[in-house]
Design an enzyme around this catalytic site. Sequence first.
Site, PDB file in Angstrom:
ATOM      1  N   GLU A   1      -2.921  -8.928   3.474  1.00  0.00           N
ATOM      2  CA  GLU A   1      -3.334  -9.350   4.822  1.00  0.00           C
ATOM      3  C   GLU A   1      -4.847  -9.278   5.007  1.00  0.00           C
ATOM      4  O   GLU A   1      -5.364  -9.734   6.019  1.00  0.00           O
ATOM      5  CB  GLU A   1      -2.610  -8.498   5.874  1.00  0.00           C
TER       6      GLU A   1
ATOM      7  N   HIS B   1      -4.083  -5.070  -0.234  1.00  0.00           N
ATOM      8  CA  HIS B   1      -3.711  -5.544   1.106  1.00  0.00           C
ATOM      9  C   HIS B   1      -3.775  -7.067   1.140  1.00  0.00           C
ATOM     10  O   HIS B   1      -4.850  -7.620   1.340  1.00  0.00           O
ATOM     11  CB  HIS B   1      -4.659  -4.947   2.156  1.00  0.00           C
TER      12      HIS B   1
ATOM     13  N   CYS C   1       0.841  -1.212   0.000  1.00  0.00           N
ATOM     14  CA  CYS C   1       0.000   0.000   0.000  1.00  0.00           C
ATOM     15  C   CYS C   1       0.872   1.257   0.000  1.00  0.00           C
ATOM     16  O   CYS C   1       1.606   1.499  -0.950  1.00  0.00           O
ATOM     17  CB  CYS C   1      -0.989  -0.036   1.158  1.00  0.00           C
TER      18      CYS C   1
END
Lengths: 213, 257
Positions: free
Chosen positions: A193, A191, A82
């Site tokens: 995650e 992202h 990001c």
Amino acid sequence: MSSVAVIDYGMGNLHSIAKALQHADPQTQVQISADAKVIQDADRVVFPGVGAIRDCMQSLRALNLVEPIMQAAREKPFLGVCLGMQALLTDSEENGGIGCLNLFPGHVRRFTDGLRDQHGGILKVPHMGWNRVKQKSHPLWHNIAQDSRFYFVHSYFVTPDREEDSIATSDYPDPFTCALARDNMFAVQFHPEKSQEVGLQLLQNFLRWDGAA
Amino acid sequence: MSLAKRIIPCLDVDNGRVVKGVKFVDIRDAGDPVEIARRYDREGADEITFLDITATHDNRDTIVHVVEQVASEVFIPLTVGGGIRTLDDIRRMLNAGADKVGINSAAVFRPEFVKEAAEKFGSQCIVVAIDAKKVSPEGEENRWEIFTHGGRKPTGIDAVEWAVKMMNFGAGEILLTSMDRDGTKSGFDLALTRAISEAVGIPVIASGGVGNLDHLADGILEGKADAVLAASIFHFGEYTIEQAKRHMQARGIEVRL
């Protein structure tokens, strides 16, 4: 046991990415740290971040993290996420124009407000949600299907000068680079995650990557 | 276009248990939030929202534990709303593993709080929750007002103007609930949803009133929402998230399957 350092420079919530890395490979030692020594000693480095680029660059300088990051990016498997991806470019037009780390020559630009999709719906900024990622060949895409959806939330996107640095694109509405790669460096706008199985797979691939493209 | 429209199941959590009331009364117990979040993740939820409705301050830590547990095994975006009043509240939720927080009445009492929160944590994690109710008489031009206290207290603030103001103050997203429809299962207030979604440049999540799968699709197609949120149709097993997505896809909406 191999180790990964998640660089902590005060830009956003690092718990998510640390938890996801740990989940992707329970054998890896995950350390959230702003300590140059920890970053130096780690086998791999993750450079995350959310927020504004001016604060990001200021924090990196204030914490003396620019040199450790540059060194890690030269030497070992390195993953920008990001804002941690955008900071790798030459500069960003956010906050009136900010010089960045210049590890990937190119610029960071903002999505245009008020664009519409083919149904007449407004394309909102930030670009938020699950979008398809068109990948080019790279070991970090191992076991991830072409056009898989990853979770994005961002208002700015990277435009690398060298086309070969772009290792994946998404459309909003025009194609933009959503992943960069060169040598031992890899960086993503989305992202991993927060991207469920495909995201965890990417993190696992990173944790097993020797840094060779 | 390839950005998918999102389906967000919402878990109303009271003292650590998922509940869903009809118009905020007659609360039914729907179960363990961690178990339910796990199921929604498996079914393909695009995000999960927790609304903490715990009334007593002493029991507010229960939501932190819920978020911690969910965040350690569910890797999709998590939002927590309800009782977020200070920067410390936000930090606590983010540290527990939330990705976004929903700010509702605290924004109405002091709009600058949204600005401070966005500056501190970034717009991407600030969702402003708007509870709106129609105040214009039938036959006249639509007008909606912001209500607080679970829809009981009018504020005199115009809902569309408020949404624009919150965007300008740094909100990254708007969670829009029609208090006329919430709990009724009669569908979103589509005129309200559309009015707000067309007025702001940030994503809008439609909420309040979903009773069937067509309501979800209508929220996207007619309400022009970027995401749709529903609670009871998923909790009580009427539909799975996957069924909802298949239905939306059949109506021409791009979804993540």
